[in-house]
Design a protein around this motif. Structure first.
Motif, PDB file in Angstrom:
ATOM      1  N   VAL A 117       0.851  -1.189   0.000  1.00 12.08           N
ATOM      2  CA  VAL A 117       0.000   0.000   0.000  1.00 12.08           C
ATOM      3  C   VAL A 117       0.886   1.238   0.000  1.00 12.08           C
ATOM      4  O   VAL A 117       1.869   1.306   0.749  1.00 12.08           O
ATOM      5  CB  VAL A 117      -0.918   0.051   1.244  1.00 12.08           C
ATOM      6  N   ASN A 118       0.514   2.216  -0.820  1.00 12.84           N
ATOM      7  CA  ASN A 118       1.199   3.507  -0.787  1.00 12.84           C
ATOM      8  C   ASN A 118       0.170   4.586  -1.095  1.00 12.84           C
ATOM      9  O   ASN A 118      -0.431   4.596  -2.172  1.00 12.84           O
ATOM     10  CB  ASN A 118       2.339   3.551  -1.807  1.00 12.84           C
ATOM     11  N   VAL A 119      -0.077   5.447  -0.122  1.00 11.02           N
ATOM     12  CA  VAL A 119      -0.995   6.581  -0.298  1.00 11.02           C
ATOM     13  C   VAL A 119      -0.219   7.857  -0.037  1.00 11.02           C
ATOM     14  O   VAL A 119       0.378   8.009   1.041  1.00 11.02           O
ATOM     15  CB  VAL A 119      -2.192   6.500   0.677  1.00 11.02           C
ATOM     16  N   GLN A 120      -0.235   8.757  -1.010  1.00 11.88           N
ATOM     17  CA  GLN A 120       0.415  10.053  -0.838  1.00 11.88           C
ATOM     18  C   GLN A 120      -0.583  11.145  -1.201  1.00 11.88           C
ATOM     19  O   GLN A 120      -1.014  11.255  -2.354  1.00 11.88           O
ATOM     20  CB  GLN A 120       1.670  10.164  -1.717  1.00 11.88           C
ATOM     21  N   GLY A 121      -0.965  11.915  -0.194  1.00 16.69           N
ATOM     22  CA  GLY A 121      -1.879  13.028  -0.402  1.00 16.69           C
ATOM     23  C   GLY A 121      -1.277  14.326   0.099  1.00 16.69           C
ATOM     24  O   GLY A 121      -0.232  14.339   0.760  1.00 16.69           O
ATOM     25  N   ARG A 122      -1.947  15.414  -0.223  1.00 11.09           N
ATOM     26  CA  ARG A 122      -1.480  16.728   0.197  1.00 11.09           C
ATOM     27  C   ARG A 122      -2.629  17.503   0.821  1.00 11.09           C
ATOM     28  O   ARG A 122      -3.736  17.517   0.279  1.00 11.09           O
ATOM     29  CB  ARG A 122      -0.932  17.499  -1.006  1.00 11.09           C
ATOM     30  N   TYR A 123      -2.381  18.123   1.967  1.00  7.32           N
ATOM     31  CA  TYR A 123      -3.383  18.967   2.621  1.00  7.32           C
ATOM     32  C   TYR A 123      -3.152  20.433   2.237  1.00  7.32           C
ATOM     33  O   TYR A 123      -2.023  20.849   1.947  1.00  7.32           O
ATOM     34  CB  TYR A 123      -3.294  18.833   4.145  1.00  7.32           C
ATOM     35  N   PHE A 124      -4.258  21.198   2.269  1.00  6.84           N
ATOM     36  CA  PHE A 124      -4.197  22.627   1.980  1.00  6.84           C
ATOM     37  C   PHE A 124      -4.824  23.373   3.154  1.00  6.84           C
ATOM     38  O   PHE A 124      -5.999  23.164   3.471  1.00  6.84           O
ATOM     39  CB  PHE A 124      -4.934  22.944   0.683  1.00  6.84           C
ATOM     40  N   THR A 125      -4.020  24.219   3.792  1.00  9.54           N
ATOM     41  CA  THR A 125      -4.466  24.874   5.018  1.00  9.54           C
ATOM     42  C   THR A 125      -4.395  26.399   4.956  1.00  9.54           C
ATOM     43  O   THR A 125      -4.802  27.062   5.913  1.00  9.54           O
ATOM     44  CB  THR A 125      -3.619  24.388   6.206  1.00  9.54           C
ATOM     45  N   ASN A 126      -3.888  26.955   3.869  1.00 15.82           N
ATOM     46  CA  ASN A 126      -3.809  28.418   3.784  1.00 15.82           C
ATOM     47  C   ASN A 126      -5.192  29.063   3.743  1.00 15.82           C
ATOM     48  O   ASN A 126      -5.385  30.158   4.271  1.00 15.82           O
ATOM     49  CB  ASN A 126      -3.010  28.844   2.555  1.00 15.82           C
ATOM     50  N   ASP A 127      -6.129  28.403   3.112  1.00 13.89           N
ATOM     51  CA  ASP A 127      -7.510  28.897   3.039  1.00 13.89           C
ATOM     52  C   ASP A 127      -8.422  27.757   3.464  1.00 13.89           C
ATOM     53  O   ASP A 127      -8.536  26.751   2.759  1.00 13.89           O
ATOM     54  CB  ASP A 127      -7.845  29.357   1.616  1.00 13.89           C
TER      55      ASP A 127
END
Length: 498
Positions: A264-274
């Motif tokens: 298993v390999n999951v790579q995500g990105r969070y966005f917190t500026n807005d």
């Protein structure tokens, strides 16, 4: 007078209203000609679903869609085009993903990570550990085994979704029944004694114990993946929804004592500026000095889930609202009331966008005048394909009016309006404030078992003629409601038997 006689009298009165309901047939013909012969709807749904793609709330893709839609409204000359924001939370997008069985043989596995899933620490390879049905106390005792493990959180999947909802406009559909008064749906949930539920305690334990990844089965059959999970926040663990068949295969291999391993390999990105959610609003101002402050409103949600392109849920609905606005501007409509267009965010996570707008503009004593001046809200969401009619939410008087207004479209697949209601979409935010609010009946074949919230919600479900028809219907009803002498009747209060 008995309740039965009162109901019969109300229906008879509503029917007589419908028979006399006037509308501008010449303008309907113009709307129909523009929408059927010079449609932009197909290009717009293709832009939303194919070019922009999945539009998870607060993601960069959602903001691209929102900006694009705002610019369309502006280019067509609508007024007061703007964003309205509300608190939501961080955004997320998937950047890389692998799921495969590596032993006893190689096999790619069908699955998709949950929305807002944390990332794994690169590739995670291991023998899955079955934890389905174990209590918090049992899991606590095996905490050491959980660290770095890939866990199977649910038992063998046997209860697949295999039936779609009944279409109430179909010739063989059972008689429609008016919706019953609300009885406090959801009241009492969430633990009246306070504290965390067992599921919440287990989720926290899996995170704290350092579980590497959670695999859970989809309710869909034949490789259909249902994905619709909110942000788990601090207790999040990398989680993948796996098609039922390959998930069950892992369990059978373990039961047969066959050595099995998964990567298993999951790579995500969070966005917190807005961390705001966004709605898009636009108007065609009313022209009648007496009625221009009154409003007819139509809308759809713009956001989608992330495992497909969100074509049926709800790029087609958003394109319908955009195209209805374009048609009305193209034919030079001069409505007596203002026609307001809305594209909502955050519907998939809990009707957040429409609830926020209603709370700001309609709720409370301070907004009573605005509530009184909002004639009707028309929403388009669940289903796909042509508009067959509308769920009339128990409003007999409004049904009689809609029956007349939809009569010119019997040759374009319109069947009938039904007195029953529908749940789980943005019109409910308006109904909660007493506004007449309605959603159309559309096509449900394969919708619940294959399309809705799945990896199969793609452009293959779309047909250009269906989009033309729905756009013409929405443009017409918005115009008819804006031109009517009186607002749309509000649902009569329930009568009690003497």
């Amino acid at each position: 007078m008995s309740r039965r006689l009162l109901a019969a009298a109300a229906i008879a009165f509503a029917s007589s209203l419908g028979a006399q309901e006037p509308f501008d047939r010449a303008m309907v013909a113009k709307i129909r000609d523009e929408g059927l012969n010079r449609s932009h709807a197909w290009a717009m749904v293709d832009t939303l679903a194919t070019v922009i793609g999945p539009r998870l709330t607060a993601s960069p893709a959602y903001m691209r869609a929102a900006t694009w839609a705002r610019d369309r409204f502006t280019a067509w000359g609508l007024k007061d085009v703007h964003f309205e924001t509300w608190p939501f939370g961080r955004g997320w997008e998937l950047q890389k993903y692998t799921l495969e069985m590596t032993e006893p043989r190689f096999a790619p596995m069908i699955g998709y990570p949950d929305a807002w899933s944390p990332s794994t620490n690169g590739d995670v390879v291991g023998t899955p550990l079955m934890i389905a049905g174990l209590s918090f106390d049992s899991l606590e005792k095996m905490r050491a085994k959980l660290k770095g493990a890939i866990v199977l959180s649910q038992p063998l999947m046997t209860s697949f979704i295999r039936e779609d909802r009944v279409n109430p406009t179909a010739p063989d559909a059972p008689p429609a029944v008016a919706p019953q008064p609300a009885t406090g749906r959801g009241a009492g949930r969430g633990g009246g004694r306070g504290g965390q539920s067992e599921a919440q305690r287990i989720a926290a334990l899996l995170h704290d114990a350092g579980v590497a990844a959670v695999l859970k089965p989809s309710r869909g059959e034949h490789g259909t993946i249902f994905v619709q999970t909110r942000d788990a926040g601090a207790n999040g663990v990398p989680t993948v929804v796996v098609a039922g068949e390959p998930y069950n295969n892992l369990i059978r291999l373990l039961e047969d004592h066959v050595p099995v391993k998964v990567r298993v390999n999951v790579q995500g990105r969070y966005f917190t500026n807005d961390t705001s959610g966004y709605n898009i609003l636009a108007e065609i101002p009313g022209t009648d000095p007496r009625l221009k402050d009154e409003v007819v409103m139509i809308g759809a949600h713009l956001d989608s889930w992330h495992a497909a392109t969100g074509a049926a849920d709800n790029a087609d609905g958003a394109a319908t609202i955009l195209e209805a606005a374009r048609i009305l501007k193209a034919v030079g409509a001069q409505p007596r009331r203002t026609i307001r267009f809305a594209l909502w965010g955050g519907e998939e996570e809990g009707l957040f966008g429409s609830k926020a707008w209603v709370a700001s503009h309609l709720a409370g004593d301070e907004n009573k005048a605005a509530r009184d001046k909002l004639s009707v809200y028309l929403n388009i969401d669940p289903g796909y394909g042509p508009v067959y009619g509308f769920f009339m939410e128990g409003n007999d008087a409004a049904k009689a009016i809609f029956d007349s207004w939809l009569e010119p479209f019997k040759d374009l697949s319109v069947r009938k309006n039904v007195i029953s209601g529908i749940g789980n979409t943005d019109h409910l935010s308006f109904i909660a404030q007493g506004i007449p609010a309605f959603n159309p009946v559309q096509e449900y074949s394969n919708y619940d078992v294959r399309i809705h919230h799945t990896n199969m919600d793609t452009m293959e479900r779309m047909k250009p003629d269906d989009l033309k028809q729905s756009s013409v219907v929405f443009a017409t009803l918005a115009y008819d409601a804006a031109m009517r002498d009186a607002p749309i009747p509000r649902k009569a209060a329930a009568q009690s038997t003497p």
